[in-house]
Motif scaffolding. Structure first.
Motif, PDB file in Angstrom:
ATOM      1  N   ALA A  36       0.835  -1.207   0.000  1.00  0.00           N
ATOM      2  CA  ALA A  36       0.000   0.000   0.000  1.00  0.00           C
ATOM      3  C   ALA A  36       0.864   1.249   0.000  1.00  0.00           C
ATOM      4  CB  ALA A  36      -0.932  -0.016   1.207  1.00  0.00           C
ATOM      5  N   GLU A  37       1.923   1.248   0.793  1.00  0.00           N
ATOM      6  CA  GLU A  37       2.813   2.408   0.837  1.00  0.00           C
ATOM      7  C   GLU A  37       3.517   2.613  -0.508  1.00  0.00           C
ATOM      8  OE1 GLU A  37       5.211   1.368   4.167  1.00  0.00           O
ATOM      9  OE2 GLU A  37       3.850   2.299   5.646  1.00  0.00           O
ATOM     10  N   ARG A  38       3.856   1.520  -1.172  1.00  0.00           N
ATOM     11  CA  ARG A  38       4.482   1.619  -2.497  1.00  0.00           C
ATOM     12  C   ARG A  38       3.510   2.237  -3.503  1.00  0.00           C
ATOM     13  NH1 ARG A  38       8.233   2.966  -5.976  1.00  0.00           N
ATOM     14  NH2 ARG A  38       8.170   1.748  -7.920  1.00  0.00           N
ATOM     15  N   VAL A  39       2.239   1.851  -3.444  1.00  0.00           N
ATOM     16  CA  VAL A  39       1.250   2.391  -4.382  1.00  0.00           C
ATOM     17  C   VAL A  39       1.041   3.887  -4.139  1.00  0.00           C
ATOM     18  CG1 VAL A  39      -1.191   2.349  -5.048  1.00  0.00           C
ATOM     19  CG2 VAL A  39       0.091   0.212  -4.846  1.00  0.00           C
ATOM     20  N   THR A  40       1.000   4.317  -2.871  1.00  0.00           N
ATOM     21  CA  THR A  40       0.853   5.756  -2.612  1.00  0.00           C
ATOM     22  C   THR A  40       2.035   6.518  -3.195  1.00  0.00           C
ATOM     23  OG1 THR A  40       1.940   5.663  -0.431  1.00  0.00           O
ATOM     24  CG2 THR A  40      -0.453   5.370  -0.492  1.00  0.00           C
ATOM     25  N   SER A  41       3.223   5.913  -3.147  1.00  0.00           N
ATOM     26  CA  SER A  41       4.412   6.546  -3.727  1.00  0.00           C
ATOM     27  C   SER A  41       4.312   6.632  -5.246  1.00  0.00           C
ATOM     28  CB  SER A  41       5.660   5.764  -3.317  1.00  0.00           C
ATOM     29  OG  SER A  41       6.818   6.313  -3.919  1.00  0.00           O
ATOM     30  N   LEU A  42       3.812   5.565  -5.873  1.00  0.00           N
ATOM     31  CA  LEU A  42       3.651   5.560  -7.329  1.00  0.00           C
ATOM     32  C   LEU A  42       2.635   6.610  -7.770  1.00  0.00           C
ATOM     33  CD1 LEU A  42       3.611   1.707  -7.979  1.00  0.00           C
ATOM     34  CD2 LEU A  42       5.356   3.305  -8.772  1.00  0.00           C
ATOM     35  N   VAL A  43       1.518   6.698  -7.050  1.00  0.00           N
ATOM     36  CA  VAL A  43       0.490   7.688  -7.392  1.00  0.00           C
ATOM     37  C   VAL A  43       1.036   9.098  -7.225  1.00  0.00           C
ATOM     38  CG1 VAL A  43      -1.762   8.630  -6.727  1.00  0.00           C
ATOM     39  CG2 VAL A  43      -1.436   6.155  -6.884  1.00  0.00           C
ATOM     40  N   ALA A  44       1.770   9.314  -6.137  1.00  0.00           N
ATOM     41  CA  ALA A  44       2.345  10.644  -5.902  1.00  0.00           C
ATOM     42  C   ALA A  44       3.339  11.028  -6.992  1.00  0.00           C
ATOM     43  CB  ALA A  44       3.021  10.692  -4.535  1.00  0.00           C
ATOM     44  N   GLY A  45       3.965  10.024  -7.618  1.00  0.00           N
ATOM     45  CA  GLY A  45       4.985  10.280  -8.634  1.00  0.00           C
ATOM     46  C   GLY A  45       4.438  10.559 -10.018  1.00  0.00           C
ATOM     47  N   ILE A  46       3.110  10.543 -10.181  1.00  0.00           N
ATOM     48  CA  ILE A  46       2.516  10.877 -11.485  1.00  0.00           C
ATOM     49  C   ILE A  46       2.706  12.373 -11.730  1.00  0.00           C
ATOM     50  CG2 ILE A  46       0.380  10.971 -12.828  1.00  0.00           C
ATOM     51  CD1 ILE A  46      -0.591   8.520 -11.292  1.00  0.00           C
ATOM     52  N   LYS A  47       3.469  12.718 -12.738  1.00  0.00           N
ATOM     53  CA  LYS A  47       3.849  14.114 -12.969  1.00  0.00           C
ATOM     54  C   LYS A  47       2.846  14.849 -13.846  1.00  0.00           C
ATOM     55  CE  LYS A  47       8.761  12.889 -12.769  1.00  0.00           C
ATOM     56  NZ  LYS A  47      10.034  12.837 -13.534  1.00  0.00           N
ATOM     57  N   PRO A  99       1.924  17.317 -16.913  1.00  0.00           N
ATOM     58  CA  PRO A  99       2.557  17.566 -18.218  1.00  0.00           C
ATOM     59  C   PRO A  99       3.253  18.928 -18.242  1.00  0.00           C
ATOM     60  CG  PRO A  99       0.287  16.798 -18.470  1.00  0.00           C
ATOM     61  CD  PRO A  99       0.470  17.106 -17.025  1.00  0.00           C
ATOM     62  N   ASN A 100       4.163  19.077 -19.179  1.00  0.00           N
ATOM     63  CA  ASN A 100       4.851  20.349 -19.389  1.00  0.00           C
ATOM     64  C   ASN A 100       4.820  20.673 -20.882  1.00  0.00           C
ATOM     65  OD1 ASN A 100       6.335  22.656 -19.064  1.00  0.00           O
ATOM     66  ND2 ASN A 100       8.318  21.604 -18.965  1.00  0.00           N
ATOM     67  N   PRO A 101       4.072  21.704 -21.302  1.00  0.00           N
ATOM     68  CA  PRO A 101       3.333  22.653 -20.463  1.00  0.00           C
ATOM     69  C   PRO A 101       2.071  22.043 -19.887  1.00  0.00           C
ATOM     70  CG  PRO A 101       2.930  23.115 -22.774  1.00  0.00           C
ATOM     71  CD  PRO A 101       3.988  22.046 -22.740  1.00  0.00           C
ATOM     72  N   SER A 102       1.673  22.537 -18.712  1.00  0.00           N
ATOM     73  CA  SER A 102       0.487  22.030 -18.038  1.00  0.00           C
ATOM     74  C   SER A 102      -0.766  22.737 -18.560  1.00  0.00           C
ATOM     75  CB  SER A 102       0.612  22.274 -16.531  1.00  0.00           C
ATOM     76  OG  SER A 102       0.582  23.676 -16.262  1.00  0.00           O
ATOM     77  N   TRP A 103      -1.911  22.255 -18.126  1.00  0.00           N
ATOM     78  CA  TRP A 103      -3.185  22.887 -18.483  1.00  0.00           C
ATOM     79  C   TRP A 103      -3.169  24.374 -18.104  1.00  0.00           C
ATOM     80  CZ3 TRP A 103      -8.074  21.555 -20.481  1.00  0.00           C
ATOM     81  CH2 TRP A 103      -9.142  22.407 -20.150  1.00  0.00           C
ATOM     82  N   ASP A 104      -2.736  24.683 -16.862  1.00  0.00           N
ATOM     83  CA  ASP A 104      -2.722  26.081 -16.416  1.00  0.00           C
ATOM     84  C   ASP A 104      -1.816  26.951 -17.280  1.00  0.00           C
ATOM     85  OD1 ASP A 104      -4.514  25.500 -14.425  1.00  0.00           O
ATOM     86  OD2 ASP A 104      -2.999  25.288 -12.857  1.00  0.00           O
ATOM     87  N   GLN A 105      -0.685  26.398 -17.708  1.00  0.00           N
ATOM     88  CA  GLN A 105       0.244  27.168 -18.537  1.00  0.00           C
ATOM     89  C   GLN A 105      -0.302  27.427 -19.930  1.00  0.00           C
ATOM     90  OE1 GLN A 105       3.535  24.483 -18.059  1.00  0.00           O
ATOM     91  NE2 GLN A 105       4.563  25.778 -16.539  1.00  0.00           N
ATOM     92  N   LEU A 106      -1.254  26.610 -20.371  1.00  0.00           N
ATOM     93  CA  LEU A 106      -1.829  26.774 -21.701  1.00  0.00           C
ATOM     94  C   LEU A 106      -3.019  27.724 -21.720  1.00  0.00           C
ATOM     95  CD1 LEU A 106      -1.689  23.052 -22.878  1.00  0.00           C
ATOM     96  CD2 LEU A 106      -0.365  24.941 -23.844  1.00  0.00           C
ATOM     97  N   LEU A 107      -3.471  28.168 -20.552  1.00  0.00           N
ATOM     98  CA  LEU A 107      -4.659  29.012 -20.498  1.00  0.00           C
ATOM     99  C   LEU A 107      -4.439  30.411 -21.062  1.00  0.00           C
ATOM    100  CD1 LEU A 107      -6.310  28.041 -17.081  1.00  0.00           C
ATOM    101  CD2 LEU A 107      -6.931  27.310 -19.382  1.00  0.00           C
ATOM    102  N   HIS A 108      -3.188  30.772 -21.335  1.00  0.00           N
ATOM    103  CA  HIS A 108      -2.951  32.074 -21.975  1.00  0.00           C
ATOM    104  C   HIS A 108      -3.474  32.065 -23.410  1.00  0.00           C
ATOM    105  CE1 HIS A 108       0.251  30.658 -24.676  1.00  0.00           C
ATOM    106  NE2 HIS A 108       0.611  29.871 -23.675  1.00  0.00           N
ATOM    107  N   ASP A 109      -3.605  30.845 -23.966  1.00  0.00           N
ATOM    108  CA  ASP A 109      -4.160  30.705 -25.315  1.00  0.00           C
ATOM    109  C   ASP A 109      -5.680  30.779 -25.214  1.00  0.00           C
ATOM    110  OD1 ASP A 109      -5.433  29.020 -27.503  1.00  0.00           O
ATOM    111  OD2 ASP A 109      -3.374  29.074 -28.235  1.00  0.00           O
ATOM    112  N   GLN A 110      -6.301  31.625 -26.049  1.00  0.00           N
ATOM    113  CA  GLN A 110      -7.743  31.834 -25.948  1.00  0.00           C
ATOM    114  C   GLN A 110      -8.537  30.550 -26.165  1.00  0.00           C
ATOM    115  OE1 GLN A 110      -9.847  34.129 -28.995  1.00  0.00           O
ATOM    116  NE2 GLN A 110     -10.779  35.365 -27.369  1.00  0.00           N
TER     117      GLN A 110
END
Length: 309
Positions: free
Chosen positions: A149-160, A162-173
C-alpha cells in the motif's frame, strides 16, 4: 472582438457570446446583445469537459493517497487491502477517461496534453495493478500488505503534471474558452465546495470517559472500558478475539469461531449490547456494551465470564 458569420463575437471571461447577429436580409435573428448563453464549438466543449473531469479524478486520487500514506502502519491488514483495491480500480478508470477524450489533431497542444497524462498514468498502472492483485495479496502478512500500500501511494504521488500544463496553456484563448465550458465550471465549483464548505461542520459531541483510555490490551483480563479510535481494531479478551469496525453511526463487533461460523452484532446506540461465547461446549461469555460514540471514535465496556486460559 471579431466578426463571425456576420455576427459580433465578444469574449467575456474566456467564454464567447454571440451578439446582434444579422441575417442576409438585414433582419435581426433570435440572438440579442443581452443573451447569457455561451457559444462553444462542440468539439472544443467536449474536449474541455472530458479533460476537466479526467484531471479532477486524478487529483482526487492523489489527494486521497497522500492522506492515507502514513495510516497503514499499525492498522489491520484490511485497511491496506481496501486501499490497494480502490486505488488500482480508480487508476484504471482514470486511464479510460483520458483515453476517451477525443484527439483534436488540428490543435497539437491538446493532444500533447492528453497524451502526456496517459503516458504518466500508464507508466505506473501495471505495477499498481500487480501490487493490488487479489490473488497476489492472499496469504501475505499485514506488514507485506502495508508495504504494498505504501508503495502504491508513492507511485500515485509520482505521477507528474505535463509540461506545459493545463494552467500554462490558459494564456491561449482556445484553452481559456475550453476551460469555461459548463462541465469544467461544474468541476471547479465541486472542488471549491469540497475544500471550502459554506456551512461550518457540525460540532462533534465528546466521547464519554473510558477508564482504560485507548489501551485495548487492558481487555485481555476480561474487564475493561476503552476508546476505539481507529476504523478497525482487534480486541483480545482472554482467548477470544473481537473484530471491531466503526462505520458511520454504528459499531460492528464480530467473533469468528475456529471451527467455522461467526457471530456479528451491530451496536448503534448508547447502552446497546452484544454477547459472545467460545462456541461448542465451552462455558462463559463476553459482553460488549456501547457507552457512546461520535465520528472520531467509540467507547466500549467489556466484561467476561470466560474461565481463565
Amino acid at each position: 472582438m471579431g466578426l463571425v458569420a456576420g455576427g459580433l463575437v465578444v469574449a467575456v471571461g474566456g467564454v464567447l457570446f454571440m451578439a446582434g447577429a444579422e441575417t442576409d436580409d438585414g433582419e435581426s435573428d433570435d440572438f440579442s446583445g443581452d443573451t447569457s448563453e455561451p457559444f462553444f464549438d462542440p468539439s472544443q466543449r467536449d474536449w474541455g469537459e472530458g479533460m476537466c473531469e479526467s484531471m479532477a479524478s486524478l487529483k482526487a486520487l492523489k489527494t486521497d493517497s497522500a492522506k492515507k500514506a502514513d495510516t497503514f502502519a499499525g492498522s489491520p491488514a484490511s485497511v491496506a487491502s481496501t486501499y490497494l483495491t480502490s486505488a488500482s480500480s480508480a487508476l484504471e478508470d482514470i486511464s479510460r477517461k483520458f483515453a476517451a477524450v477525443d484527439s483534436l489533431t488540428r490543435i497539437p497542444d491538446t493532444e500533447r496534453l492528453r497524451a502526456s497524462y496517459l503516458r504518466e498514468i500508464d507508466r505506473v498502472r501495471p505495477e499498481v495493478r500487480e501490487l493490488s492483485d487479489a490473488d497476489g495479496l492472499a496469504g501475505l502478512s499485514t506488514r507485506e500488505k502495508t508495504g504494498r500500500a505504501e508503495r502504491v501511494t508513492s507511485l500515485v504521488a509520482g505521477i507528474k503534471e505535463p509540461n506545459p500544463s493545463w494552467d500554462q496553456l490558459l494564456h491561449d484563448q482556445w484553452f481559456e474558452v475550453a476551460a469555461n465550458s459548463p462541465g469544467c465550471v461544474k468541476v471547479r465549483q465541486a472542488e471549491r465546495a469540497k475544500s471550502n464548505p459554506s456551512e461550518p461542520p457540525e460540532p462533534v459531541p465528546p466521547l464519554p470517559p473510558a477508564a482504560d483510555g485507548a489501551s485495548l490490551g487492558a481487555c485481555l483480563d476480561g474487564a475493561c472500558e476503552v476508546r476505539v479510535m481507529k476504523p478497525e481494531a482487534d480486541i483480545k479478551v482472554g482467548g477470544l478475539t473481537l473484530e471491531v469496525t466503526r462505520n458511520g453511526s454504528k459499531v460492528t463487533v464480530l467473533h469468528s469461531y475456529p471451527s467455522g461460523g461467526a457471530v456479528r452484532v451491530n451496536l448503534s446506540e448508547e447502552g446497546a449490547r452484544g454477547t459472545f461465547g467460545r462456541g461448542g461446549d465451552a462455558t462463559g461469555t463476553v459482553t460488549v456494551e456501547l457507552k457512546g460514540m461520535n465520528r472520531n471514535g467509540a467507547v466500549l465496556r467489556i466484561n467476561s465470564s470466560l474461565p481463565p486460559g
